[in-house]
Design a protein around this motif. Sequence first.
Motif, short mmCIF file in Angstrom:
data_model
loop_
_atom_site.label_atom_id
_atom_site.label_comp_id
_atom_site.label_asym_id
_atom_site.label_seq_id
_atom_site.Cartn_x
_atom_site.Cartn_y
_atom_site.Cartn_z
N ASP A 92 36.09 13.64 3.99
CA ASP A 92 35.09 14.68 3.78
C ASP A 92 35.74 15.99 3.35
N ASP A 93 34.91 16.97 3.05
CA ASP A 93 35.39 18.24 2.50
C ASP A 93 36.28 18.98 3.48
N ALA A 94 37.23 19.74 2.95
CA ALA A 94 38.15 20.51 3.79
C ALA A 94 37.46 21.76 4.32
N SER A 131 41.24 25.54 0.40
CA SER A 131 41.43 24.64 1.53
C SER A 131 41.85 23.29 0.98
N GLY A 132 43.08 22.89 1.25
CA GLY A 132 43.60 21.65 0.68
C GLY A 132 43.79 20.56 1.72
N HIS A 133 43.46 19.33 1.34
CA HIS A 133 43.74 18.18 2.20
C HIS A 133 45.24 17.85 2.12
N ILE A 134 45.80 17.41 3.21
CA ILE A 134 47.14 16.83 3.19
C ILE A 134 47.00 15.36 2.76
N LEU A 135 46.26 14.57 3.53
CA LEU A 135 45.83 13.26 3.06
C LEU A 135 44.53 13.49 2.30
N ALA A 136 44.50 13.10 1.03
CA ALA A 136 43.39 13.43 0.14
C ALA A 136 42.06 12.88 0.62
N GLN A 137 41.00 13.60 0.29
CA GLN A 137 39.65 13.14 0.64
C GLN A 137 39.38 11.76 0.05
N GLN A 138 39.79 11.52 -1.20
CA GLN A 138 39.53 10.23 -1.83
C GLN A 138 40.30 9.09 -1.17
N LYS A 142 40.12 13.47 6.24
CA LYS A 142 39.01 14.23 6.78
C LYS A 142 39.35 15.72 6.77
N GLY A 143 38.63 16.48 5.96
CA GLY A 143 38.83 17.92 5.95
C GLY A 143 38.30 18.60 7.20
N SER A 144 37.47 17.89 7.96
CA SER A 144 36.97 18.43 9.23
C SER A 144 38.01 18.32 10.34
N ASP A 145 39.12 17.67 10.06
CA ASP A 145 40.26 17.62 10.98
C ASP A 145 41.26 18.69 10.54
N PRO A 146 41.37 19.83 11.24
CA PRO A 146 42.26 20.90 10.78
C PRO A 146 43.72 20.50 10.65
N GLN A 152 46.39 25.86 0.24
CA GLN A 152 47.11 25.17 -0.83
C GLN A 152 46.82 25.79 -2.19
N ASP A 153 47.85 25.89 -3.00
CA ASP A 153 47.68 26.37 -4.37
C ASP A 153 46.80 25.38 -5.14
#
Length: 207
Positions: A92-94, A131-138, A142-146, A152-153
């Motif tokens: 999901d979204d970050a 707001s960047g994912h470390i493990l990508a959303q695709q 989970k962007g809801s996990d801080p 992120q650039d």
Amino acid sequence: MQTKQVDPSTRTFQQDTRNESMQLMSTQSTMTNSPRQKSLHALQLRMRDSMQQQKFFANLPVQLAVDVDATQYEGNVYVEAKGQASDFSNGDDAGDYGWNGVEKYSVKATVADQVIDPGGTFNNSFIVAQSGHILAQQNGGKGSDPKNVFAQDGGVNNGPYRSYFENPMRQALNKADKDADVTFEAALEGDNISFGKLEKESKNLFV
């Protein structure tokens, strides 16, 4: 160690006096692999072999499909996720909480017997971050996990990071059997990494 924890009712951070203060490391944007930068593999070995490893467990939401762990070690943060190929989906979204002060990061994934390794370090120089994912959303991030989010650039996020790592990982997942073993690893480095509400404007530390 002193760990900052999220108070879910007030969204503020409180000091946990049972732990020492959390200090983690920050350098610049686009993909490099200079001699002074530690490789992801070397960083992993040091983290795993050290008796001083400390798991980062805050009172935070965690991923439903893929449980991401974060470990702090000598000014770096090591993020890891393990599961089966079918788990790495439905991200999901970050959100606006996660890691600040990340200057460079390295990533690696193994899907069944295929290794996805960009072979270098992504620098994280920005004026205004996203707001960047470390493990990508695709890939199930989970962007809801801080613990899975950092300032992120956007140019790197939507450019070389996606092209050289996120998309190849997704392609490998699509080809793998649903019960194939998958591991994801990321090393975040910086001089002053902190955890909390994302600081998205540069303080001229990287420019």
